[in-house]
Scaffold this active site. Sequence first.
Site, PDB file in Angstrom:
ATOM      1  N   ASP A 144      -6.734  -2.585   2.879  1.00 31.17           N
ATOM      2  CA  ASP A 144      -5.666  -3.541   2.547  1.00 31.17           C
ATOM      3  C   ASP A 144      -6.062  -4.988   2.863  1.00 31.17           C
ATOM      4  O   ASP A 144      -5.364  -5.920   2.441  1.00 31.17           O
ATOM      5  CB  ASP A 144      -4.380  -3.178   3.310  1.00 31.17           C
ATOM      6  N   ASP A 158      -0.323   5.174   0.960  1.00 27.66           N
ATOM      7  CA  ASP A 158      -0.598   6.142   2.027  1.00 27.66           C
ATOM      8  C   ASP A 158      -0.683   5.471   3.399  1.00 27.66           C
ATOM      9  O   ASP A 158      -1.458   4.544   3.612  1.00 27.66           O
ATOM     10  CB  ASP A 158      -1.904   6.896   1.743  1.00 27.66           C
ATOM     11  N   ASP A 198      -1.676  -0.954   6.008  1.00 24.62           N
ATOM     12  CA  ASP A 198      -1.996  -0.397   7.327  1.00 24.62           C
ATOM     13  C   ASP A 198      -3.480  -0.191   7.570  1.00 24.62           C
ATOM     14  O   ASP A 198      -3.889   0.046   8.699  1.00 24.62           O
ATOM     15  CB  ASP A 198      -1.291   0.954   7.514  1.00 24.62           C
ATOM     16  N   LYS A 256      -7.639  -4.746  -3.549  1.00 25.66           N
ATOM     17  CA  LYS A 256      -6.199  -4.981  -3.618  1.00 25.66           C
ATOM     18  C   LYS A 256      -5.841  -6.453  -3.771  1.00 25.66           C
ATOM     19  O   LYS A 256      -4.756  -6.782  -4.262  1.00 25.66           O
ATOM     20  CB  LYS A 256      -5.531  -4.360  -2.384  1.00 25.66           C
ATOM     21  N   ASP A 293       0.854  -1.179   0.000  1.00 19.95           N
ATOM     22  CA  ASP A 293       0.000   0.000   0.000  1.00 19.95           C
ATOM     23  C   ASP A 293       0.901   1.243   0.000  1.00 19.95           C
ATOM     24  O   ASP A 293       2.105   1.150   0.273  1.00 19.95           O
ATOM     25  CB  ASP A 293      -0.853  -0.061   1.274  1.00 19.95           C
TER      26      ASP A 293
END
Lengths: 232, 232
Positions: A184, A17, A180, A157, A15
Amino acid sequence: MILQSLTVIKLILMDVDGTLTDSRRAISTKAIEAMRMAQDNGLKVSLVSGNVIPVMYSLRVFIGLEAPVFGENGGVMIDDTGVRSFFGIEKPRKLLERLLEEGLATDLITNQWRYCSMGYGPTGKDNARIRKMAQDSGVEITNSGFSWHILNPGQNKGFALKWLMDHYSIRENEAMVIGDNFNDLPMFMDKVVKGAPANAEKELREISDIVSEIPYGEGTADLILRVLSDKI
Amino acid sequence: MILQSLTVIKLILMDVDGTLTDSRRAISTKAIEAMRMAQDNGLKVSLVSGNVIPVMYSLRVFIGLEAPVFGENGGVMIDDTGVRSFFGIEKPRKLLERLLEEGLATDLITNQWRYCSMGYGPTGKDNARIRKMAQDSGVEITNSGFSWHILNPGQNKGFALKWLMDHYSIRENEAMVIGDNFNDLPMFMDKVVKGAPANAEKELREISDIVSEIPYGEGTADLILRVLSDKI
């Protein structure tokens, strides 16, 4: 899952951000160095994010990644040959138009660069109504932690991870994901090696194989370096 | 020009490819750290490049810059409020279409994200003819060192520098530019403080006030740190 060895890992999908960046979205230079080191050691290094594809294009070029990278939550990919979108944009665009008309969302600068989703800023008004409208439109709503996204079903994802595993003929235990936030979770699959920096949501840390004590991009750099040195 | 002091510098405007990056286009993490340090010390830090605006948007977000940044050689700007294009796209687009039809150029992935110019890959064929066609179309051709650009007259990096100086009420001797290639010359103005990394073209090094002995992004980091420590 008990990890016997990290030396089998051939692919790291991350990921952006909150995972490569700090809380202000600035990217960690330690994470950049770690990604380059992983790639120089023969690993495939890729990114998947809610960000638009030209942003992913930039990250790929300026970090110097060779593998394709994915934007719009995994729905669109870019590599040296160009952009490839795996989903349509019609349904997300129609819903966004209705939300804007009813004053339930604000538009984003980045929407002009999207291929298969729309982003919006929340107004705090009537989230229940937005969810209902999304359901009726056959689309899904997610929050990346930085903005809200209108996506097609299956556009997540995990889709990007599966595409990469297929493309490179990589098995689940040879793939590692780092993330995070809740968006995700679809790539935090059963047999895949899962890593999380210290700032990750509790749900992600609990199912992770390796959790760094360091938050944000520096935590991800720590995880990558531990893979390279085979230390858990 | 004899520099008495660098402490008066309030703005640093930099090129990207070759100036912040290495020869493979990967960005220098030392340059990122130096830009952040300059901004934390109260300087305005901005970028101007032939790159498309979503690429500049990404650099701005992930480096963590507060000032607006410019793409397409200075012709388009992005800040927190959105994108602002200062030139039209019609003439560059028409010329590109003709070059593609005649097999004199190849298209670029990034052209779909342009507001006031077009980029192309050269075929090596008949450059004299391309120049003539550009002249007849009222556009200009430049080479950024990484790709070729079709631009409007007056659309250059000096335009971006002047815009920033106006916007922030900054005088020429308070502004510094850093660049490496010929398309940086329009911002290498007389009274402005000029810096160049070691890889810069001879013409740029010769008119620069400070030249780093280090090439590429690490040389630019060196120049920024010398401004911050007021050492030439």
